[in-house]
Write a protein that holds these residues in place. Sequence first.
Motif, PDB file in Angstrom:
ATOM      1  N   GLU A 128      -4.790   3.071  -0.872  1.00 12.12           N
ATOM      2  CA  GLU A 128      -4.579   1.702  -1.330  1.00 12.12           C
ATOM      3  C   GLU A 128      -4.718   0.678  -0.203  1.00 12.12           C
ATOM      4  OE1 GLU A 128      -1.322   2.978  -4.777  1.00 12.12           O
ATOM      5  OE2 GLU A 128      -0.834   1.399  -3.337  1.00 12.12           O
ATOM      6  N   LEU A 129      -4.905   1.165   1.030  1.00 15.49           N
ATOM      7  CA  LEU A 129      -4.916   0.250   2.168  1.00 15.49           C
ATOM      8  C   LEU A 129      -6.116  -0.680   2.160  1.00 15.49           C
ATOM      9  CD1 LEU A 129      -3.772  -0.728   4.886  1.00 15.49           C
ATOM     10  CD2 LEU A 129      -5.124   1.078   5.993  1.00 15.49           C
ATOM     11  N   ALA A 168       0.858  -1.175   0.000  1.00 11.87           N
ATOM     12  CA  ALA A 168       0.000   0.000   0.000  1.00 11.87           C
ATOM     13  C   ALA A 168       0.900   1.233   0.000  1.00 11.87           C
ATOM     14  CB  ALA A 168      -0.911   0.001   1.216  1.00 11.87           C
TER      15      ALA A 168
END
Length: 377
Positions: free
Chosen positions: A217-218, A212
Amino acid sequence: MSETPGPAGRRTRVAVVFGGRSSEHAISCVTAGSVLQAIDRERYDVVPIGIAPDGRWVLEADDPERHAIRGPGQLPSVDASRAPVTLTRTGSGAGLVVSEAAAPPRELGDVDVVFPLLHGPWGEDGTIQGMLEMAGVRYVGAGVLASAVSMDKAYMKVVLGAAGLPLMPSTTVTAREWAADPDAVRKRVAALGYPAFVKPSRGGSSIGIAKAHAADELDAALEGALVHDPKVLVEASAEGAREVECGVLETLDGDVETSVPAEIRITGDHEFYDFDAKYLPEEATELDVPALLPEDTAARMRELAAQAFRAVGCEGLARVDFFLMPDGSLVVNELNTMPGFTPLSMFPRMWAATGLDYGALVDRLISLALRRGTGLR
């Protein structure tokens, strides 16, 4: 304990167990193919036992080529249609019984030692080790506790940290926590900083791992990892670090020795050492065996590898992975109690460079298992 070979008149019987229920099923098959090819048939009577993805045990083909990767998307698997096999307790230890349709059960005889070439949960995590302890049969590699601790990256960090080994900052996320309070999870990860690596806590072969780069993006990275494991480790990225590894082996007198370190360098489109880079021959991965390191750094790495091996109570073998940070410091990434034995795997390459070739390595591991009894030790 002295080595216990097979009874007079026959070779030591080794059951090579592979496959399994984890997402690393195919890699276990590849590892088994390599071991089946290398094992000394003049010394050992080999029985290949496959565990299908659904958990069925079968008498597999003694054919190394059948268990090889043939290309992208062409991964080997245990043939669940083959004759079922059962490990049973006998007066002298444990034996194998084959059950075939329209035929009475057929005994293969006693097993002197099991070589469990299983990667991931339901094999490398202490489960099969516990079963073999209950059956009273010797086996290659770490025992129940060391296998379980080393398979679970979150608990491994607790044990290694307590032993004073250097580690990357991390946090553990469970599926329940993520579902109940995702914002709290996001805050914990943000405290580590980005980029961060998101990993199934009890996985391997880089399956389910994602990087990430930023907070946006996590969520996707966590959802992808949770597919493989309801417990996920999120770890600060070792930016600019070199990935280096060291092998550890027990000696026949109970001490440990370490291999020369090796380095993995990722090129092409791979940002990190993912599944394709590890196992597909055409992928762009460069390996230095031995690694090009200052002598003091290599010596320190070997010292830390042995320390990690002892910290988890490991037996037989392990591969310890490190980050060599830009400032020259070393950080332990993880410890693998059953590292891969594929033709591309680093563990056998490191030992070959240290002076122990593949066949001798396999023989050492079997000899260690034969010398070690089951039960408390």
